[in-house]
Design an enzyme around this catalytic site. Structure first.
Site, PDB file in Angstrom:
ATOM      1  N   ASN A   1       0.355  -2.853   5.093  1.00 45.39           N
ATOM      2  CA  ASN A   1      -0.353  -1.599   5.288  1.00 45.39           C
ATOM      3  C   ASN A   1      -1.526  -1.408   4.325  1.00 45.39           C
ATOM      4  O   ASN A   1      -2.453  -0.662   4.616  1.00 45.39           O
ATOM      5  CB  ASN A   1       0.639  -0.438   5.119  1.00 45.39           C
ATOM      6  CG  ASN A   1      -0.030   0.879   4.866  1.00 45.39           C
ATOM      7  OD1 ASN A   1      -0.545   1.514   5.781  1.00 45.39           O
ATOM      8  ND2 ASN A   1      -0.030   1.318   3.608  1.00 45.39           N
TER       9      ASN A   1
ATOM     10  N   GLY B   1       0.815  -1.212   0.000  1.00 44.84           N
ATOM     11  CA  GLY B   1       0.000   0.000   0.000  1.00 44.84           C
ATOM     12  C   GLY B   1       0.846   1.257   0.000  1.00 44.84           C
ATOM     13  O   GLY B   1       0.505   2.253   0.643  1.00 44.84           O
ATOM     14  N   ALA B   2       1.949   1.243  -0.753  1.00 39.30           N
ATOM     15  CA  ALA B   2       2.915   2.341  -0.711  1.00 39.30           C
ATOM     16  C   ALA B   2       2.652   3.448  -1.724  1.00 39.30           C
ATOM     17  O   ALA B   2       3.447   4.377  -1.833  1.00 39.30           O
ATOM     18  CB  ALA B   2       4.326   1.790  -0.920  1.00 39.30           C
TER      19      ALA B   2
ATOM     20  N   ALA C   1     -15.190  -4.557  10.947  1.00 45.50           N
ATOM     21  CA  ALA C   1     -15.059  -6.014  11.034  1.00 45.50           C
ATOM     22  C   ALA C   1     -13.733  -6.475  10.446  1.00 45.50           C
ATOM     23  O   ALA C   1     -13.068  -7.370  10.987  1.00 45.50           O
ATOM     24  CB  ALA C   1     -16.225  -6.687  10.313  1.00 45.50           C
ATOM     25  N   SER C   2     -13.324  -5.869   9.328  1.00 49.66           N
ATOM     26  CA  SER C   2     -12.057  -6.265   8.705  1.00 49.66           C
ATOM     27  C   SER C   2     -10.867  -5.928   9.595  1.00 49.66           C
ATOM     28  O   SER C   2      -9.931  -6.719   9.717  1.00 49.66           O
ATOM     29  CB  SER C   2     -11.901  -5.585   7.336  1.00 49.66           C
ATOM     30  OG  SER C   2     -11.702  -4.188   7.467  1.00 49.66           O
ATOM     31  N   LYS C   3     -10.913  -4.774  10.230  1.00 48.73           N
ATOM     32  CA  LYS C   3      -9.807  -4.365  11.093  1.00 48.73           C
ATOM     33  C   LYS C   3      -9.789  -5.158  12.393  1.00 48.73           C
ATOM     34  O   LYS C   3      -8.719  -5.457  12.937  1.00 48.73           O
ATOM     35  CB  LYS C   3      -9.886  -2.861  11.374  1.00 48.73           C
ATOM     36  CG  LYS C   3      -9.644  -1.994  10.143  1.00 48.73           C
ATOM     37  CD  LYS C   3      -8.263  -2.222   9.543  1.00 48.73           C
ATOM     38  CE  LYS C   3      -7.961  -1.276   8.403  1.00 48.73           C
ATOM     39  NZ  LYS C   3      -6.615  -1.488   7.819  1.00 48.73           N
TER      40      LYS C   3
ATOM     41  N   SER D   1      -6.469  -0.253  12.825  1.00 51.86           N
ATOM     42  CA  SER D   1      -7.154   1.017  13.080  1.00 51.86           C
ATOM     43  C   SER D   1      -7.692   1.035  14.499  1.00 51.86           C
ATOM     44  O   SER D   1      -8.033  -0.014  15.060  1.00 51.86           O
ATOM     45  CB  SER D   1      -8.309   1.205  12.092  1.00 51.86           C
ATOM     46  OG  SER D   1      -9.122   2.292  12.464  1.00 51.86           O
TER      47      SER D   1
ATOM     48  N   ILE E   1      -6.048   9.670  10.220  1.00 49.55           N
ATOM     49  CA  ILE E   1      -4.866  10.134   9.484  1.00 49.55           C
ATOM     50  C   ILE E   1      -5.340  10.734   8.162  1.00 49.55           C
ATOM     51  O   ILE E   1      -6.180  10.138   7.471  1.00 49.55           O
ATOM     52  CB  ILE E   1      -3.890   8.966   9.201  1.00 49.55           C
ATOM     53  CG1 ILE E   1      -3.621   8.157  10.481  1.00 49.55           C
ATOM     54  CG2 ILE E   1      -2.602   9.509   8.598  1.00 49.55           C
ATOM     55  CD1 ILE E   1      -2.982   8.921  11.613  1.00 49.55           C
TER      56      ILE E   1
ATOM     57  N   TYR F   1     -15.702  -2.080   7.354  1.00 48.72           N
ATOM     58  CA  TYR F   1     -14.349  -1.627   7.699  1.00 48.72           C
ATOM     59  C   TYR F   1     -13.950  -2.086   9.100  1.00 48.72           C
ATOM     60  O   TYR F   1     -12.855  -2.636   9.304  1.00 48.72           O
ATOM     61  CB  TYR F   1     -14.286  -0.103   7.611  1.00 48.72           C
ATOM     62  CG  TYR F   1     -12.922   0.471   7.912  1.00 48.72           C
ATOM     63  CD1 TYR F   1     -11.871   0.303   7.020  1.00 48.72           C
ATOM     64  CD2 TYR F   1     -12.693   1.190   9.079  1.00 48.72           C
ATOM     65  CE1 TYR F   1     -10.611   0.828   7.287  1.00 48.72           C
ATOM     66  CE2 TYR F   1     -11.445   1.718   9.357  1.00 48.72           C
ATOM     67  CZ  TYR F   1     -10.407   1.539   8.460  1.00 48.72           C
ATOM     68  OH  TYR F   1      -9.173   2.060   8.739  1.00 48.72           O
TER      69      TYR F   1
END
Length: 240
Positions: A77, A8-9, A143-145, A128, A174, A141
């Site tokens: 990331n 994810g850069a 649930a995934s984190k 997160s 962020i 979001y």
């Protein structure tokens, strides 16, 4: 020269991490889907190189990982954020999409990258602080984190005999292209560069859990101590 791989850069935290590690003398492998953005990123430092692939495509993950050697740090990331705007008309396709990018893709990445981490190295997950409390519209979001949190904590136990440290990063808000789409207040908002600096320091200290900014995460932890029925009442009252 120490080696670090970052997924994810192409933007946000990942891009800032790649630049920060390169400035600090690491050999950086910056990963993402957008080859043009990766090429632009790598123009900043000679010790930055790119690797373009889609983390949700198993064949691409296998092909990309086959070109890699050994790393001191692997930072997972890459991720996405979409909200469920109408829970009564639940969007299953959106849910599947977010879970696929943020959580299921981790399976292929871990299968092919853990073996590339040197003994004494580190595996870093960027999650997160949303996982501290259930928030409106965050069914997919969050649930995934939450899944990433559990995954990271169990790997911290199971990889200890291999002398591989695991760091779970739980940032607050962020400023990134993802959060630029948010239509709500984001207290204690940090820049991607500020987040990268804090992650760099926390990983250097080999912290197991790294959450920031503290004034925000402490507040979330305090709110999480209240009975869940109170939290539900507070949110539903606010949204009336």
């Amino acid at each position: 020269m120490k080696q670090v791989l970052i997924t994810g850069a192409t933007s946000g935290i990942g891009r800032s991490l790649a630049l920060h590690y390169a400035r600090n003398g690491f050999s950086v492998t910056a990963c993402g889907r957008n080859e043009a953005r990766l090429s632009e990123l790598c123009n900043h430092h000679d010790n930055l190189k790119s690797l373009a692939f889609d983390i949700t495509d198993s064949e691409q993950v296998i092909e990309a990982s086959s070109t890699l050697e050994a790393f001191d740090i692997v930072i997972l990331n890459a991720g996405d954020c979409e909200y469920i705007d109408n829970a009564a008309n639940f969007d299953g396709a959106l849910f599947k999409r977010v879970i696929g990018v943020n959580l299921l893709a981790m399976g292929d990445l871990l299968e092919h990258l853990i073996g590339k981490i040197r003994r004494g190295g580190q595996l870093v997950f960027v999650s997160s602080s949303v996982t501290y409390l259930p928030l409106p519209r965050a069914e997919a979001y969050g649930a995934s984190k939450a899944g990433i949190d559990y995954l990271a904590k169990t790997l911290a136990i199971d990889l200890a005999p291999e002398n591989i440290a695991v760091t779970l990063v739980q940032p607050g808000f962020i400023k990134t292209p993802l959060t630029d789409k948010n239509d709500f207040s984001m207290p204690f908002l940090l820049t991607a560069e500020q987040a990268a600096q804090r992650i760099y320091v926390g990983v250097e200290k080999r912290k197991k859990i790294l959450d920031f900014p503290k004034r925000f995460t402490y507040l979330l932890r305090l709110l999480a101590c209240m009975p869940f029925s109170w939290w539900c009442w507070l949110l539903t009252r606010k949204n009336k």
